[in-house]
Design a protein around this motif. Structure first.
Motif, mmCIF file in Angstrom:
data_model
loop_
_atom_site.group_PDB
_atom_site.id
_atom_site.type_symbol
_atom_site.label_atom_id
_atom_site.label_comp_id
_atom_site.label_asym_id
_atom_site.label_seq_id
_atom_site.Cartn_x
_atom_site.Cartn_y
_atom_site.Cartn_z
ATOM 1 N N LYS A 152 41.734 42.139 43.482
ATOM 2 C CA LYS A 152 42.898 41.483 42.870
ATOM 3 C C LYS A 152 43.319 40.339 43.777
ATOM 4 O O LYS A 152 43.233 40.442 44.995
ATOM 5 N N THR A 153 43.763 39.266 43.169
ATOM 6 C CA THR A 153 44.367 38.167 43.912
ATOM 7 C C THR A 153 45.488 37.555 43.083
ATOM 8 O O THR A 153 45.378 37.443 41.862
ATOM 9 N N SER A 154 46.549 37.191 43.762
ATOM 10 C CA SER A 154 47.639 36.464 43.100
ATOM 11 C C SER A 154 47.892 35.154 43.849
ATOM 12 O O SER A 154 48.923 34.531 43.676
ATOM 13 N N GLN A 155 46.938 34.776 44.665
ATOM 14 C CA GLN A 155 47.036 33.527 45.418
ATOM 15 C C GLN A 155 45.889 32.610 45.018
ATOM 16 O O GLN A 155 44.959 32.370 45.799
ATOM 17 N N ASN B 91 42.689 35.146 49.558
ATOM 18 C CA ASN B 91 43.295 36.461 49.751
ATOM 19 C C ASN B 91 42.864 37.412 48.646
ATOM 20 O O ASN B 91 43.385 37.350 47.537
ATOM 21 N N LEU B 92 41.912 38.275 48.951
ATOM 22 C CA LEU B 92 41.454 39.300 48.010
ATOM 23 C C LEU B 92 41.967 40.653 48.466
ATOM 24 O O LEU B 92 41.907 40.973 49.651
ATOM 25 N N THR C 30 30.884 37.675 46.778
ATOM 26 C CA THR C 30 30.563 37.611 45.348
ATOM 27 C C THR C 30 31.821 37.376 44.524
ATOM 28 O O THR C 30 31.819 36.571 43.589
ATOM 29 N N ALA C 31 32.902 38.063 44.870
ATOM 30 C CA ALA C 31 34.159 37.930 44.118
ATOM 31 C C ALA C 31 34.649 36.493 44.129
ATOM 32 O O ALA C 31 34.994 35.934 43.078
ATOM 33 N N VAL C 32 34.680 35.875 45.289
ATOM 34 C CA VAL C 32 35.156 34.489 45.382
ATOM 35 C C VAL C 32 34.203 33.558 44.635
ATOM 36 O O VAL C 32 34.637 32.679 43.880
ATOM 37 N N ARG C 33 32.893 33.745 44.812
ATOM 38 C CA ARG C 33 31.908 32.894 44.128
ATOM 39 C C ARG C 33 32.049 32.979 42.617
ATOM 40 O O ARG C 33 32.099 31.964 41.919
ATOM 41 N N GLU C 34 32.149 34.206 42.096
ATOM 42 C CA GLU C 34 32.273 34.376 40.648
ATOM 43 C C GLU C 34 33.598 33.813 40.127
ATOM 44 O O GLU C 34 33.637 33.208 39.058
ATOM 45 N N LEU C 35 34.671 34.013 40.865
ATOM 46 C CA LEU C 35 35.967 33.444 40.478
ATOM 47 C C LEU C 35 35.855 31.926 40.370
ATOM 48 O O LEU C 35 36.298 31.329 39.376
#
Length: 181
Positions: free
Chosen positions: A125-128, A103-104, A88-93
């Protein structure tokens, strides 16, 4: 009976919508008396603290009908049935910002409004970040503007109440605390 536990006697389903379900439960209280509880059932949600290569935080501004105003928030969305919080996090991002990540980092999770709702929010959180060549289309009824702010700018938005929701306030505080270590 566990300490403070309320035993459900009867549940009346009131509404079954696209995002929430509303029910009223009759409960027996720890002292033996009865009461009613109005409950919102929610599938859960995810939010992402996304940091760009130049150390800016990615936000979205959108109109929130319950508030009758626009606010600035970290990207977020609800879990779909059978979907893990990471997916979900990647999809919403991707849908909300046009960025993706491989990288989460799990930060925390919490209940948003435990007095009447069971929504469980997961924060990553991701910084990549990687810009998508062909960004995904967002929801048909969702209109957002992407903002990239420094931490100082985000703190100013908090003071101005342009950032005015719990998950985003948490994200700003979390990043502030990381900077103090």
């Amino acid at each position: 009976m566990k300490k403070f536990e309320e035993k459900t006697i009867k549940t009346k389903n009131i509404y079954d919508g696209k995002v929430i379900k509303l029910q009223v439960d009759d409960v027996t209280l720890p002292n033996g008396k009865t009461s009613k509880r109005e409950l919102i059932k929610h599938p859960g949600a995810v939010a992402i603290i996304a940091i760009t290569k130049d150390n800016k935080i990615v936000f979205v501004e959108q109109y929130r009908k319950p508030l009758e105003k626009s606010i600035v928030e970290i990207p977020a969305g609800k879990l779909e049935k059978g979907e893990s919080p990471e997916v979900t996090a990647v999809r919403e991002l991707e849908e909300e910002t046009g960025y993706t990540t491989r990288n989460l980092e799990f930060v925390t999770s919490f209940y948003t409004s435990p007095g009447f709702a069971d929504e469980h929010m997961y924060i990553y959180k991701t910084s990549q970040l990687e810009q998508l060549e062909n960004p995904l289309e967002g929801d048909d009824d969702e209109f957002v503007e992407i903002l990239e702010l420094t931490l100082d700018q985000a703190k100013q938005y908090v003071e101005e109440q342009r950032i005015h929701d719990a998950k985003t306030n948490y994200a700003v505080l979390y990043l502030e605390m990381l900077g103090r270590k």
